[in-house]
Scaffold this motif. Sequence first.
Motif, PDB file in Angstrom:
ATOM      1  N   ASN A 196       0.813  -1.211   0.000  1.00 32.49           N
ATOM      2  CA  ASN A 196       0.000   0.000   0.000  1.00 32.49           C
ATOM      3  C   ASN A 196       0.854   1.271   0.000  1.00 32.49           C
ATOM      4  N   ASN A 197       0.383   2.252  -0.755  1.00 37.84           N
ATOM      5  CA  ASN A 197       1.097   3.519  -0.900  1.00 37.84           C
ATOM      6  C   ASN A 197       0.980   4.405   0.330  1.00 37.84           C
ATOM      7  N   LEU A 198       1.918   5.358   0.418  1.00 39.20           N
ATOM      8  CA  LEU A 198       1.746   6.478   1.347  1.00 39.20           C
ATOM      9  C   LEU A 198       0.412   7.156   1.069  1.00 39.20           C
ATOM     10  N   ASN A 199      -0.181   7.747   2.092  1.00 41.62           N
ATOM     11  CA  ASN A 199      -1.415   8.512   1.880  1.00 41.62           C
ATOM     12  C   ASN A 199      -1.164   9.776   1.070  1.00 41.62           C
ATOM     13  N   THR A 200       0.026  10.368   1.272  1.00 44.60           N
ATOM     14  CA  THR A 200       0.406  11.561   0.524  1.00 44.60           C
ATOM     15  C   THR A 200       1.678  11.266  -0.255  1.00 44.60           C
ATOM     16  N   GLY A 201       1.563  11.145  -1.582  1.00 46.04           N
ATOM     17  CA  GLY A 201       2.724  10.922  -2.417  1.00 46.04           C
ATOM     18  C   GLY A 201       3.696  12.097  -2.305  1.00 46.04           C
ATOM     19  N   ARG A 202       4.967  11.817  -2.237  1.00 49.77           N
ATOM     20  CA  ARG A 202       5.960  12.895  -2.103  1.00 49.77           C
ATOM     21  C   ARG A 202       7.357  12.375  -2.385  1.00 49.77           C
ATOM     22  N   GLU A 203       8.240  13.331  -2.599  1.00 52.86           N
ATOM     23  CA  GLU A 203       9.660  13.041  -2.834  1.00 52.86           C
ATOM     24  C   GLU A 203      10.488  13.858  -1.842  1.00 52.86           C
ATOM     25  N   ALA A 204      11.799  13.593  -1.806  1.00 49.89           N
ATOM     26  CA  ALA A 204      12.728  14.332  -0.938  1.00 49.89           C
ATOM     27  C   ALA A 204      12.322  14.272   0.522  1.00 49.89           C
ATOM     28  N   LEU A 205      11.882  13.077   0.963  1.00 45.55           N
ATOM     29  CA  LEU A 205      11.463  12.855   2.338  1.00 45.55           C
ATOM     30  C   LEU A 205      12.511  12.015   3.064  1.00 45.55           C
ATOM     31  N   ALA A 206      12.270  11.711   4.338  1.00 43.63           N
ATOM     32  CA  ALA A 206      13.189  10.882   5.121  1.00 43.63           C
ATOM     33  C   ALA A 206      12.377   9.868   5.906  1.00 43.63           C
ATOM     34  N   GLY A 207      13.082   8.890   6.492  1.00 41.30           N
ATOM     35  CA  GLY A 207      12.384   7.865   7.237  1.00 41.30           C
ATOM     36  C   GLY A 207      13.232   7.257   8.325  1.00 41.30           C
ATOM     37  N   ALA A 208      12.589   6.429   9.157  1.00 46.44           N
ATOM     38  CA  ALA A 208      13.266   5.740  10.251  1.00 46.44           C
ATOM     39  C   ALA A 208      12.464   4.511  10.624  1.00 46.44           C
ATOM     40  N   GLY A 209      13.151   3.504  11.166  1.00 49.49           N
ATOM     41  CA  GLY A 209      12.464   2.325  11.666  1.00 49.49           C
ATOM     42  C   GLY A 209      12.851   1.052  10.942  1.00 49.49           C
ATOM     43  N   ILE A 210      11.952   0.074  11.011  1.00 47.69           N
ATOM     44  CA  ILE A 210      12.163  -1.219  10.372  1.00 47.69           C
ATOM     45  C   ILE A 210      11.026  -1.487   9.396  1.00 47.69           C
TER      46      ILE A 210
END
Length: 598
Positions: free
Chosen positions: A228-242
Amino acid sequence: MSEYKALKGKKIKTFATDLANEQAEGQVFFSTAAGERKLKTAVATAAWSAGANLITARKQLGGAGTQTAGLVFGGSPPAGVVFTEEYNGVGWTAGGNLNTARNVLAGMGTQTTALGAGGYAGPPASIKNSTEEYDGSSWTNGGNLNTARFALAGLGTQTAGLVFGGTPGSKNESEEYNGSSWSEGNNLNSGRSYLAGCGLQTAGLAFGGTPTTGNTELYNGTSWTEVNNLNTGREALAGAGIQTAAIGFGGNGLSAKTEQFDGTSWTEIADMGVARQKLAGSISGSTTAAAAFGGDTGSATGITEEFNAKVTVVTGGAWAAGGNMNTNRSENFMLAGTIPAAVAAGGYLPNASATANSEEYNGTSWTEGNNLNTARWDHSAAGTQSACVFGGGNTALTKAEEYNGTSWSEGGDMNTGGRARTSGVLTAAIIAGRKDVPGGNITVNCESYDGSSWTEIANLNTARGGNQQVGGPSAALSASGTQDGVGSVVNVANVESWDGTSWTEVANVLDDSRSGQGSGTVTAMMLINGSGATANGTQIYNGTSWVSGVATPYNSQGGGANGASTAVLNAGGSGDVNGSMEFTGETTAINLKTLTDS
């Protein structure tokens, strides 16, 4: 109606004070605190709070580590820098530089075992395939990527890493790292760049990217599967976790949105406080403790934010506006006392003359008091609103004055005049170094005050004036300053610690500063940046090393400051000559909720 014990197997306990630790989560109790009679429980909440700014503001940087042991490296502007910084959950300190300057690179791993790969530098334009490994102090070249690229994402560890996507073009190639070399993995289903990722080489997560998409894919060590996709499509983002518990945050269009992934789908949660794109994240963090570093808010920023999801609500340290002084002043006037009870006197007026004006602060507003006996500027004070002392000032003054909460009286003269910094208390104060002593130079000279007279003590190792200082005759700290009495203006990064007998060099400041302000103690000092240092910056000393602190709302060079490092009052200065601002350190509190029958 069923009883609680019958349902849960436990009785509801009664407490005269509210539960105040994380063990309260999920517990139901009856509170009689403060005369109330209420059923309560502690509930976890998710929120972002402010952290300390990066030393160097930047965007398109690489990130690694966790919320309390973070790492950033590379970035822009310009198009490729080598700077590395380490975060300890309180502030930033400089790490070892990259061997290859670059931006829009991939980062993965921890603060002491990180990996950086790919990227871009220019001009001239150069797309990188180089990899570097960080050991907590320095970077070493590793094996090159098979496909040079930038705006790629990475995940995993230093010995089991994964990179994917990137540009030129919308790349779908993946590569796996074994600690020495890269090998081809199976391709993403959707080629893209400026995407984010987190997790492990055998359980990875890729999401977002350009062309702007919310596309999400899982990697099992062999192949990628779309979910399943992100609710808000976007670029130049960051993330954390597993792979099964991740968060994604920020993104193009200056997004503040944060979403949480549970292994199947994304859910929108608390927004960041500052919308931004081209940021880095604590990739090895979690859905309960993560951090966002730097990025682009319209220009490169050094803002750090921390994400927490727990019963403890964290309120980040922050500056807030205080009351305006009645007299505009700058050029380092004296300020003694604390936030609810302070006194300010002297300074430099807008008409380029010294003032003798004195004012008292009650935590809300300033009230005119009795004037100094001698108008002056470039001095600081030791003590409280009702008992303080300072010495020196412009024109090589030797005169000292004492305040009793009502009026100023002459104290004993210093042995050596000059523009001085005084710290300590009325009956036990110290001055270390000064500028514009007779002859117009700086000095290593130091003196202590016993409430009636000044006595020469051991000299500093490095002559300085315009320094930032805390402490008294038994323990003091003299930080940075200037040597502008020796030819051209030269700031010094050097810091010295006084043990009551002699001065010893300790860790240098991060950012050379003169005409700033010092508050706190020798083991918990805040340095508010002055001239020559990054405007609006603060630096924190913990008795061993310096880290960056929370930025001030405006440039307070040449102002006055006092108080503990977690409760600082700052007034005046070049950015707002009559304003004042108050700093309150980070606080935590249990998120208690009252239970009702509705």
